[in-house]
Design a protein around this motif. Structure first.
Motif, short mmCIF file in Angstrom:
data_model
loop_
_atom_site.label_atom_id
_atom_site.label_comp_id
_atom_site.label_asym_id
_atom_site.label_seq_id
_atom_site.Cartn_x
_atom_site.Cartn_y
_atom_site.Cartn_z
N SER A 11 0.83 -1.20 0.00
CA SER A 11 0.00 0.00 0.00
C SER A 11 0.87 1.25 0.00
CB SER A 11 -0.90 0.02 1.24
OG SER A 11 -1.58 1.25 1.32
N GLY A 12 0.41 2.26 -0.71
CA GLY A 12 1.08 3.54 -0.69
C GLY A 12 0.43 4.53 0.26
N ASP A 13 -0.59 4.07 1.00
CA ASP A 13 -1.27 4.96 1.95
C ASP A 13 -0.28 5.44 3.00
OD1 ASP A 13 -3.67 4.51 0.62
OD2 ASP A 13 -4.33 2.97 2.02
N LEU A 36 12.55 -3.98 3.20
CA LEU A 36 11.23 -3.54 2.77
C LEU A 36 11.13 -3.80 1.28
CD1 LEU A 36 10.89 -0.09 4.61
CD2 LEU A 36 10.10 -2.33 5.37
N TYR A 37 10.13 -4.58 0.89
CA TYR A 37 9.90 -4.92 -0.52
C TYR A 37 8.70 -4.12 -1.00
CZ TYR A 37 9.06 -7.89 -4.62
OH TYR A 37 8.88 -8.38 -5.90
N PHE A 38 8.96 -3.06 -1.77
CA PHE A 38 7.91 -2.17 -2.25
C PHE A 38 7.32 -2.70 -3.56
CE2 PHE A 38 9.98 0.50 0.75
CZ PHE A 38 9.07 1.48 1.12
N THR A 39 6.00 -2.88 -3.57
CA THR A 39 5.32 -3.39 -4.75
C THR A 39 3.99 -2.68 -4.92
OG1 THR A 39 4.66 -5.45 -5.88
CG2 THR A 39 4.22 -5.33 -3.51
N PHE A 40 3.41 -2.77 -6.09
CA PHE A 40 2.16 -2.11 -6.48
C PHE A 40 2.11 -0.68 -5.95
CE2 PHE A 40 1.37 -6.43 -7.63
CZ PHE A 40 0.75 -6.28 -8.86
N TRP A 41 1.08 -0.27 -5.22
CA TRP A 41 0.94 1.13 -4.83
C TRP A 41 1.99 1.58 -3.85
CZ3 TRP A 41 -2.69 -2.25 -6.19
CH2 TRP A 41 -3.43 -1.92 -7.34
N GLY A 42 2.58 0.67 -3.12
CA GLY A 42 3.70 1.02 -2.26
C GLY A 42 4.89 1.53 -3.06
N GLY A 50 7.84 11.25 -4.17
CA GLY A 50 6.69 10.42 -3.88
C GLY A 50 6.54 9.98 -2.43
N LEU A 51 7.59 10.11 -1.63
CA LEU A 51 7.53 9.55 -0.28
C LEU A 51 6.46 10.21 0.58
CD1 LEU A 51 8.71 7.40 1.51
CD2 LEU A 51 10.41 9.04 2.28
N GLU A 52 6.35 11.52 0.51
CA GLU A 52 5.39 12.23 1.36
C GLU A 52 3.99 12.31 0.73
OE1 GLU A 52 5.94 13.16 4.43
OE2 GLU A 52 8.10 12.89 4.50
N LYS A 53 3.83 11.79 -0.48
CA LYS A 53 2.52 11.83 -1.13
C LYS A 53 1.71 10.60 -0.74
CE LYS A 53 4.01 14.51 -5.07
NZ LYS A 53 4.20 14.54 -6.51
N GLY A 54 0.46 10.58 -1.11
CA GLY A 54 -0.39 9.44 -0.83
C GLY A 54 -1.43 9.76 0.21
N ASN A 60 -9.61 9.94 4.65
CA ASN A 60 -8.82 10.89 3.88
C ASN A 60 -9.61 12.16 3.58
OD1 ASN A 60 -6.32 11.54 2.55
ND2 ASN A 60 -7.45 11.37 0.64
N MET A 61 -10.90 12.03 3.35
CA MET A 61 -11.82 13.16 3.15
C MET A 61 -11.28 14.18 2.15
SD MET A 61 -13.22 13.66 7.04
CE MET A 61 -11.61 13.83 7.79
N GLY A 62 -10.88 13.69 0.98
CA GLY A 62 -10.39 14.59 -0.05
C GLY A 62 -9.11 15.31 0.33
N GLY A 63 -8.33 14.75 1.21
CA GLY A 63 -7.08 15.34 1.63
C GLY A 63 -7.15 16.09 2.96
N LEU A 64 -8.37 16.41 3.42
CA LEU A 64 -8.50 17.13 4.69
C LEU A 64 -8.06 16.28 5.88
CD1 LEU A 64 -11.91 18.96 4.14
CD2 LEU A 64 -9.60 19.94 4.08
N GLY A 65 -8.39 14.99 5.83
CA GLY A 65 -8.00 14.09 6.91
C GLY A 65 -6.49 13.99 7.03
#
Length: 139
Positions: A11-13, A36-42, A50-54, A60-65
């Protein structure tokens, strides 16, 4: 088996990437090896800028959360993902980027943060890491 932790970062969350890095840093701090094995959205988090995005995985509420959580984390002096990643690498943590995912998602190596990635590999690379680990997780 060695004293090692291997984590699939699927996950990239934001909150899930935090969890992977906190656990990885904890393992390294306790004298274990960590991969750490990063795959798919991770894998998206290993792209340049990209590290601080996601989004958050919940609320998440459209980014407000995410803004609310970031504010609360700042007040609690929680390290940023960039800081956790720097600590992880400085402690000797290993980062593997999934080649198959890169091919499927059309991601080129020049889009990735080469300063973070130790190895590009497919499922066999992950299996070998996991085979040698006492702890394996999927996040």
């Amino acid at each position: 088996m060695t004293d090692k932790t291997t984590i699939i970062v699927h996950s990239g969350d934001m909150d899930k990437v935090y969890s992977a890095l906190i656990i990885g840093n904890g393992a390294l701090s306790m004298g274990m090896e960590a991969s750490l094995y990063f795959t798919f959205w991770g894998l998206e988090r290993l792209k340049k800028d990209g590290l601080e995005k996601g989004p958050l995985s919940k609320m998440n509420m459209g980014g407000l959360g995410k803004k609310m959580i970031n504010s609360r984390m700042e007040k609690a002096n929680v390290a940023s993902l960039e800081r956790l990643m720097t600590d992880y690498k400085e402690l000797g943590g290993k980062i593997i980027a999934c080649e198959m995912t890169m091919e499927i998602m059309g991601v080129e190596k020049d889009e990735m943060r080469q300063d973070l990635i130790d190895e590009y590999g497919a499922v066999g690379t992950y299996i070998q890491e996991a085979r040698d680990s006492k702890i394996t997780l999927f996040i």
